[in-house]
Design an enzyme around this catalytic site. Structure first.
Site, mmCIF file in Angstrom:
data_model
loop_
_atom_site.group_PDB
_atom_site.id
_atom_site.type_symbol
_atom_site.label_atom_id
_atom_site.label_comp_id
_atom_site.label_asym_id
_atom_site.label_seq_id
_atom_site.Cartn_x
_atom_site.Cartn_y
_atom_site.Cartn_z
ATOM 1 N N THR A 1536 0.814 -1.216 0.000
ATOM 2 C CA THR A 1536 0.000 0.000 0.000
ATOM 3 C C THR A 1536 0.843 1.259 0.000
ATOM 4 O OG1 THR A 1536 -0.154 -0.143 2.408
ATOM 5 C CG2 THR A 1536 -1.940 -1.111 1.141
ATOM 6 N N CYS A 1537 2.046 1.192 0.558
ATOM 7 C CA CYS A 1537 2.887 2.397 0.609
ATOM 8 C C CYS A 1537 3.334 2.824 -0.780
ATOM 9 C CB CYS A 1537 4.112 2.144 1.480
ATOM 10 S SG CYS A 1537 3.695 1.852 3.193
ATOM 11 N N ALA A 1538 3.399 1.868 -1.697
ATOM 12 C CA ALA A 1538 3.841 2.178 -3.056
ATOM 13 C C ALA A 1538 2.709 2.036 -4.057
ATOM 14 C CB ALA A 1538 5.008 1.263 -3.448
#
EC number: 2.3.2.26
Length: 1570
Positions: A1536-1538
């Site tokens: 989710t961070c990327a």
């Protein structure tokens, strides 16, 4: 890294160079590599992989989380201890380096001896191995010039040892390492013929690894010895077999050629020409970095050869033109960097200038189509600033305009060389090519000029247009001019003050009239071209309506340039000439040139009778003037209750005729529209003349509101009553288009670039003695003559913060210049502050129109004054001291802190902060200071300074208004300014004439309607100024004010139409309550956006000096504050972030989203924002949020979330946290929101089953009686705390760029924005209650009207008062709030049941309880929490819909093309891969809830940020997920961070949808690494 799947493995290619292991392709290992290097010597064909396998790299990101936490804490603490420890560390390190250097020097001596002894191949091999190992870890101190000079011949000799490949490899590697450690050793190697030896190895490749090492060595040597490499033939040696190497090695080879081409000798032979064919072939390579290197080489080669036509012709023989145009066409400026793309355009400029072959080729290759795309797709609002003519890194548009000017040659006098003559002859013989060229570019050039580009770009475009007009034959010119309204275009250009632009516009007009006089003469008159030419010659005849710029002044050629052209290093006359700047002479245009040409045009092309004003006017203009006069006569007509209907009918009739003319068969030009006076008359009538007055306050009588209300109703009825036409054909839309056209033609707001500005630290003594990151003004403060009450300021020249407000400067001066004699003796200002000011700081900062604020404070266990500290009024000393006490002594101000300083909060929205326009629910700081009036008056050069501006804006405005002085950017800061001060007198009552209104008598029913119309919004417009430097008599002022009024009418069209229906019911024109329902088709808000002003604002915000909104011209702040609708939502978002948070957060907001997942992002990077990680519990989200806000609400750093017992952290978990908090606030049982109990639904998207309030109209605060401390059994203090927390969460989400999943009602957003609510707003969140109250209101007004008509007591009528055939008494309504039986509206004994006599009072009490007193404390609590993060006043530039978009992002349906455009496919997938096609089809088939769940699965939030998929950062990426088993058994996983989705290649679409939905549903609620 928040992940719901496997952790992506980083490959060596993805690592930066200093983090990868050394191989034979590497120059040398980085100092960060801690492992020793082992070289495989078993085979001369050792591969890079073998080297890489034997080395390793230790990443700094492998530290523990505990270490990161310590770093986080230190980011907010003192670093003194670190400074104390730094000194001994430095000494230890220096001692270690000294011992290490001594040891390395001894080893090198030993190795050199072993190499010179020549003990056979094995001995030399061992010595070379040890040499490479020593060089890989030593530094420059370990080597001396003598040692490098001694090693060089030995290594060159061994590199020629063809009998032993290993020795050759290690010797060349030794050269590489030697140059890396000691760059000056490249000179020694060149002296000992190392370059020819290396080239020889490359021209006869026997071993690939040796050749690769040769390329590495040559790259190092070419950095310092490019000429030697050129002379030795290194370019062709490097390029000869480049195709046989890998991409990484090819990059090294091209780097060598780039190094050589950057230093090509200006004279002598040109051996590099033979490399051009090979370089041209490489331009079509698929590797971006390689293409950029090749392009750089060709650009440098063309610069070297541009002095010779023969050499330029030689270049063109190798298909260079074809290859360059192919690159430009295929790359569309996205795959290669902009500087390189600009350089390629510059290459074409040089070739077309010196080569006829290049000129012809460009026309044959249809270069105009490529350049058209560049001009039309290039964002004119970004980076359009005058190019830096020193370093040659010119702007893209500038390069395009240079190329266009070269492609349109005009021979003038001695400059007509043979090449120019050949070009002209070619165009004369090929009219078809010239016509295609003109048809492509002419409309785009007109569009660029009309978009508000700066004077430099405008001049370039006009120059190209002028040449096109000159070169075109009459028939072709006629076709060309059909693509744009050239007369209107020229009329707009004439409003620019610069004489260069006026001259070009006159030349274009003269040529058009010469070639096509019969076609364009009448249109030139209609569009006002004749008018402005006549005004140039006789400005006294100008009516000041259309062209006020010519009023009373002749075009001045020494001081009239107020634009950025002043800063150019050479005159605009030479801006696009291929002439060196050193040979540029003075301006070609003398004082009389413009006037002489204007006189020539007027004499030869315009008949003498046109000079007469009546004959020079068109029929349209005369008709519009007649209507304007009729409208003006209505203003002076006396109006009372008896003549109101007649007056309204006349107004309606005139309006109708005006709209018929504007939308008639014969078009109305911008000139006719403005010159007719329609705008001024309409503005004067609609505003009742109030827009020309200042500080108008509406208190007491409703008479003036009755007038405005009725006129607005008539206007609305005409403009919004059409149901059978398109929205764009609505009369209002047509009127807006005319006003926008006039605004674009007339406005001349300057964009001020800061040439040469570079951030640097300086110390600002005034106002608060602090370090700043920009230059300071030098000022001397002098007491005014005759001022006896104040003392002299002792200091001489002081450094003044340019962004400081005048209030802050006054705060600095006041203690130094003021003393007062009292019974205690002389008291200075500081003692007076302690005696008088500080006691006034004790009351709460929270304001309320009623007395709830005290109860609000008592009912809460929090300190509101502390919570609202950030909202304190920054305009006085006390608040300045509060703010700057937070800064450490001597601390350097960051850009954000600078913006939030003395000027940051008060001057952004001066109209709200300085005028009496407080809203009932606004929190303000009026009680901070005993007296908000000024104590000192400040003057600069005799002009009193405007206190709403910063000092920079004041000085800038005076310079722009001055016709006497030429001021450069450097002189602006070197000059010493003398500021005089004197004591301000006590403020007297305003001039009574300022607020005198015509006596009018209106009925009670009319006043009743006015009282519920919510006219406060319109009344507030007359109390604010549009811009501080705009004359109210200017036509621009009328246009802006009319647009502002129309935007308000459009926004409140539902209110106005409803009010008109109520009036119709009262007057008997409507006898059915069902007819009160209103359906209004409002004009889109985008209709009010001025693309020209938006572009100018974007340009100004891009300037390097725009470190705060105080660093922009005053018109930017004034117009954004008073007329925000003129600017696009995206531009206002940028302005908002600059105003509220400063440039650093504004620039890094998007970057923070992309970098949140990085391993080192918790640290405070250079110039970045500090990040704070917070541990939360999923089971106690609201409690965790409360603790988080208590600790970090006031901090400017980014907040990141990590869940208890989960390993994920970063962007994904943080976004999900805000989503979970949003859902928690919507749960039933909190007592926060009103709503239908039947609408409580179970959310299927949450990890846990929870009852969420889903109201189709949005959430609105639940009313609570001011006398009650409980709300539905819940302590009201707890409810208020929840609203405080909600305000904090909302503000923090906006500050950090997070998205909330919450649906507030439109009315609640209005309250957030500080707007008043009225009865009509109730329908937006409770339609049934709102409609009923409106019908009651109509019955009440009808009753009052009937009473007035018969003039008798209405006892009998009250009994007949019915609601839908039912007597009011039979409704059995009591005085409790509908839906809330515990909320008693009145405790009076006679107000128990509702009847005809008290129905009016009942409606008023219900409305008050619903939108005023019943929710005032909740709204106040929300704002107090919000203001802890940043001032809520910064949001006032948005509408309710825009605020929802800013806070909650987008939830639009995705089109297939949009998905393809904004999703990246990588690592095994392309846009055409079958799994990708299936996935996109599945996404489009998703239901709304499934799409939300998919977004939350991939990004952490169920909504997209403002801007949709295009604004998602990082870009949504889909890669192939590899597995050892069958793909159909695997589940997709995400990071989710990327925004990274790893998708297995499923066998079918059905299987993919099944697995995807399963992963979405099961993957919610936790973050783990798998």
């Amino acid at each position: 890294m928040g992940s719901r799947g496997q952790k992506r493995t980083e490959t060596a290619d993805e690592l930066p160079a200093d983090k990868r292991a050394c191989s034979s392709l590497e120059f040398r290992p980085s100092s960060s590599n801690c492992s020793s290097i082992r070289t495989n010597l078993n085979s001369p064909n050792s591969t890079p992989d073998a080297d890489m396998e034997t080395s390793s790299s230790t990443s700094a990101s492998s530290r523990s989380d505990g270490e990161h936490e310590k770093e986080d804490e230190s980011a907010y603490g003192s670093c003194d201890s670190d400074d104390a420890e730094q000194q001994p560390r430095h000494h230890i390190l220096r001692d270690y380096q000294r011992r290490r250097s001594s040891s390395d020097h001894g080893k090198l001596n030993t190795i050199l001896s072993n190499l010179n002894e020549g003990n056979g191949g094995s001995g030399q091999l061992a010595a070379l191995t040890e040499l490479c190992e020593v060089l890989s870890f030593c530094n420059e101190d370990s080597l001396s010039s003598l040692m490098a000079d001694s090693l060089s011949p030995v290594l060159v000799k061994l590199a020629k040892n063809e009998s032993n490949a290993n020795i050759m490899l290690l010797a060349i590697r030794g050269m590489t390492y030697l140059c890396d450690v000691y760059p000056r050793s490249s000179g020694f190697l060149v002296r000992h013929d190392a370059v020819p030896a290396l080239c020889e190895r490359l021209l006869a490749i026997e071993y690939v690894d040796v050749a690769e090492q040769c390329l590495q060595a040559l790259e190092k040597i070419s950095r310092d010895q490019p000429v030697a490499c050129l002379q030795a033939g290194a370019i062709m040696a490097v390029l000869n077999f480049i195709d046989f190497f890998s991409i990484s090695v090819q990059r090294v080879a091209l780097a060598t050629v780039v190094n050589i081409c950057k230093k090509l000798p200006l004279e002598g032979p040109a051996p590099f020409v033979e490399a051009v064919p090979k370089l041209c072939d490489l331009l079509q390579h698929e590797d971006q970095q390689l293409v950029e290197s090749v392009a750089t080489c060709l650009i440098k080669i063309s610069e070297r050869m541009c002095q010779s036509s023969e050499l330029m012709e030689e270049l063109c023989k190798h298909e260079l033109i074809n290859q360059v145009t192919l690159v430009m066409k295929s790359n569309s400026r996205t795959t290669i960097s902009q500087p390189i793309y600009n350089g390629l355009i510059g290459l074409l400029v040089k070739l077309s200038s010196g080569s006829f072959v290049a000129f012809r080729s460009l026309y044959e290759l249809n270069i105009s189509n490529i350049l058209k795309d560049v001009l039309s797709t290039y964002d004119l609002s970004h980076g359009i600033s005058p190019p830096d003519l020193v370093d040659g890194n010119c702007n893209q548009v500038h390069e395009v305009l240079k190329l266009l000017n070269e492609l349109l040659p005009t021979s003038t006098g001695d400059q007509a060389n043979q090449v120019v003559l050949d070009k002209e002859s070619f165009l004369a013989d090929h009219h078809d090519l010239l016509q295609r060229f003109g048809m492509d570019l002419f409309p785009v050039l007109v569009q660029v000029v009309n978009s508000g580009a700066n004077i430099y770009v405008c001049y370039g475009c006009l120059s190209v247009i002028s040449k096109l007009v000159v070169l075109s034959k009459p028939d072709m010119l006629g076709e060309l001019l059909k693509t744009a309204n050239i007369p209107s275009f020229l009329a707009g250009v004439f409003t620019r003050k610069d004489h260069h632009l006026l001259m070009l516009a006159l030349q274009i007009a003269e040529i058009i009239l010469k070639k096509l006089s019969d076609v364009f003469l009448s249109s030139f008159i209609k569009e006002g071209v004749f008018y402005v030419i006549d005004a140039l010659l006789m400005p006294e005849k100008c009516s000041q309506l259309m062209l006020p710029v010519f009023g009373g002044i002749q075009p001045s050629f020494d001081s009239s340039q107020k634009s950025s052209a002043r800063e150019f290093q050479r005159c605009l006359c030479y801006a696009f000439d291929m002439v060196p700047s050193s040979s540029v002479s003075s301006c070609k245009i003398d004082k009389d040139t413009v006037c002489n040409l204007a006189k020539h045009i007027k004499t030869n092309y315009f008949a003498p009778e046109l000079v007469e004003s009546d004959k020079g006017m068109t029929d349209v203009l005369q008709n519009l003037r007649t209507l304007s006069a009729a409208l003006s006569s209505l203003i002076n007509m006396p109006v009372d209750d008896g003549t109101t209907v007649q007056h309204e009918e006349k107004f309606y009739s005139i309006l109708h005729q005006i709209m018929l003319k504007l939308n008639g068969r014969e078009p109305v030009s911008t000139f006719e529209f403005i010159e007719s006076g329609i705008v001024k008359s309409l503005m004067h009538y609609l505003s009742d003349g109030l827009h020309m007055r200042g500080n108008v306050e509406f208190t007491g009588s409703y008479d003036h509101l009755v007038v405005l209300g009725k006129r607005f109703e008539v206007f609305t009825k005409l403009f919004f009553s059409y149901s059978d036409i398109l929205v764009e054909d609505l009369p209002l839309s047509i009127l807006i288009q005319k006003l926008q056209s006039g605004l674009s033609t007339l406005e001349a707001f300057p964009v001020i670039p800061s040439h040469g500005f570079k951030q640097r630290n300086s110390f600002a003594t005034v106002p608060n003695g602090r370090c700043v990151m920009y230059p300071c003004f030098r000022a001397r403060f002098v007491r005014a003559e005759g001022e006896n009450c104040l003392s002299d300021c002792a200091e001489d020249v002081l450094a003044v913060d340019p962004f400081s407000s005048l209030d802050a400067i006054e705060g600095y001066l006041w203690p130094k210049v003021f003393t007062e004699r009292t019974e205690y003796g002389e008291l200075d200002a500081e003692e007076l502050e302690q005696r008088e000011v500080l006691p006034n700081l004790l009351p709460s900062n929270a304001n309320s129109t009623q007395a709830e604020s005290s109860g609000f404070i008592d009912s809460m266990s929090i300190d509101l004054p502390e919570m609202q500290e950030d909202e304190a009024n920054f305009s006085q000393i006390a608040s300045e001291q509060v703010h700057f006490r937070e800064l450490n002594s001597g601390e350097t101000m960051s850009l954000d802190e600078t913006n939030m300083g003395s000027a940051g909060k008060e001057q952004e929205f001066p109209t709200e902060s300085t005028k009496n326009m407080r809203t009932p629910c606004s929190a303000s700081g009026d009680n901070d200071i005993k007296d908000s009036s000024a104590r000192l008056l400040l003057y600069l050069e005799g002009h009193q300074l405007d206190r709403t501006l910063t000092l920079y804006q004041v000085i800038l405005q005076q310079l722009l208004n001055s016709e006497k002085e030429f001021m450069t950017w450097a002189k602006l800061w070197s000059r010493v300014y003398t500021i005089t001060y004197k004591r301000a007198l006590e403020s007297n009552q305003d001039d009574p004439q300022e607020h005198t209104y015509q006596e009018r008598k209106f009925s009670v029913s009319d006043q009743k309607i006015a009282s519920i119309q919510n006219m406060g919004y319109f009344a507030s417009m007359f109390a604010c100024k549009l811009t501080s430097d705009l004359d109210k008599s200017s036509p621009i002022y009328d246009i802006l004010f009319l647009l502002k009024l129309l935007e308000g009418i459009n926004k409140y069209s539902f209110h106005l139409m409803s009010c008109e229906r109520v009036r119709a019911f009262a007057e008997g024109r409507n006898d059915n309550l069902d007819n009160l329902k209103v359906m209004v088709r409002s004009v889109s808000q985008n209709e009010f956006v001025s693309s020209r002003l938006t572009g100018k604002l974007e340009q100004q915000m891009q300037d390097a000096f725009t470190l705060s909104t105080g660093g922009m011209p005053s018109w930017c702040n004034d117009l954004v504050s008073s007329c925000p609708f003129l600017f696009s939502f995206e531009a206002r978002c940028k302005y908002f972030r600059l105003a509220a948070f400063g440039p650093r957060r504004g620039q890094l907001n998007a970057i923070s989203r992309s970098n949140s997942g990085a391993s080192s992002d918790r640290q405070t990077t250079s110039g970045g924002l500090p990040r704070k990680k917070f541990l939360v519990s999923r089971d106690q989200i609201l409690d965790s949020a409360t603790r988080m806000m208590d600790l970090h609400a006031r901090h400017k750093g980014l907040l990141e979330v990590e869940y208890n017992e989960e390993v994920g952290t970063g962007l994904g978990p943080t976004l999900e946290f805000y989503t979970l908090v949003s859902h928690e606030f919507q749960k039933f049982g909190l007592g926060m929101w009103r709503g239908d109990h039947c609408s409580f639904l179970t959310s299927t998207t949450l990890p846990t089953e929870s009852v969420i309030l889903r109201n189709s109209s949005g959430l609105f605060p639940r009313p609570c009686s001011p006398k009650s401390d409980a709300n539905n059994g819940i302590q009201f203090s707890q409810v208020l705390k929840k609203f405080v927390l909600l305000g904090q969460i909302v503000a923090k989400a906006i500050q950090d760029g997070r998205v909330l999943d919450v649906s507030f009602s439109k009315a609640f957003y209005k309250l957030i924005l500080g707007q008043d609510l009225s009865l009509y707003d109730i329908q937006s969140f409770d339609p049934e209650l709102g409609r009923t109250l409106l019908e009651f209101q109509a019955i009440i007004v009808n009753q009052k009207r009937h009473q007035e008509s018969i003039c008798v007591e209405n006892a009998a009528l009250k009994q007949d008062l019915c609601f839908r055939n039912t007597r009011i008494e039979d409704l059995y309504l009591d005085f409790t709030l509908p839906g809330y039986p515990d909320y008693v509206l009145s405790s009076e004994c006679n107000l128990k049941m509702v009847n005809s006599a008290n129905l009016e009072e009942y409606v008023e009490l219900v409305v008050d309880a619903t939108i005023h007193s019943g929710i005032a404390r909740q709204v106040e609590a929300f704002k107090s929490g919000f203001n802890q993060v940043f001032s809520i006043s910064h949001l006032h530039i948005f509408t309710e819909e825009e605020l929802e978009r800013l806070l909650c992002g987008e939830c639009d349906i995705w089109a297939f093309n949009e998905l393809l455009e904004h999703i990246k496919f990588d690592h095994g997938y392309t846009a055409s891969s079958p799994p990708i096609v299936n996935l996109l089809e599945i996404i489009q088939e998703f239901e709304y809830s499934q799409r939300r769940a998919f977004l939350q699965f991939v990004t952490g939030a169920p909504r997209l940020p403002p801007g949709g998929l295009a604004s998602l950062i990082p870009k949504l990426t889909i890669v192939r997920k590899h597995s050892s088993n069958c793909a159909d058994t695997e589940l997709p996983s995400v990071m989710t961070c990327a925004n990274y989705l790893k998708l297995p290649p499923y066998s079918s679409k059905e299987k993919m949808k099944e697995k995807l939905l399963y992963a979405i549903s099961e993957g919610q609620g936790s973050f783990h690494l798998s």
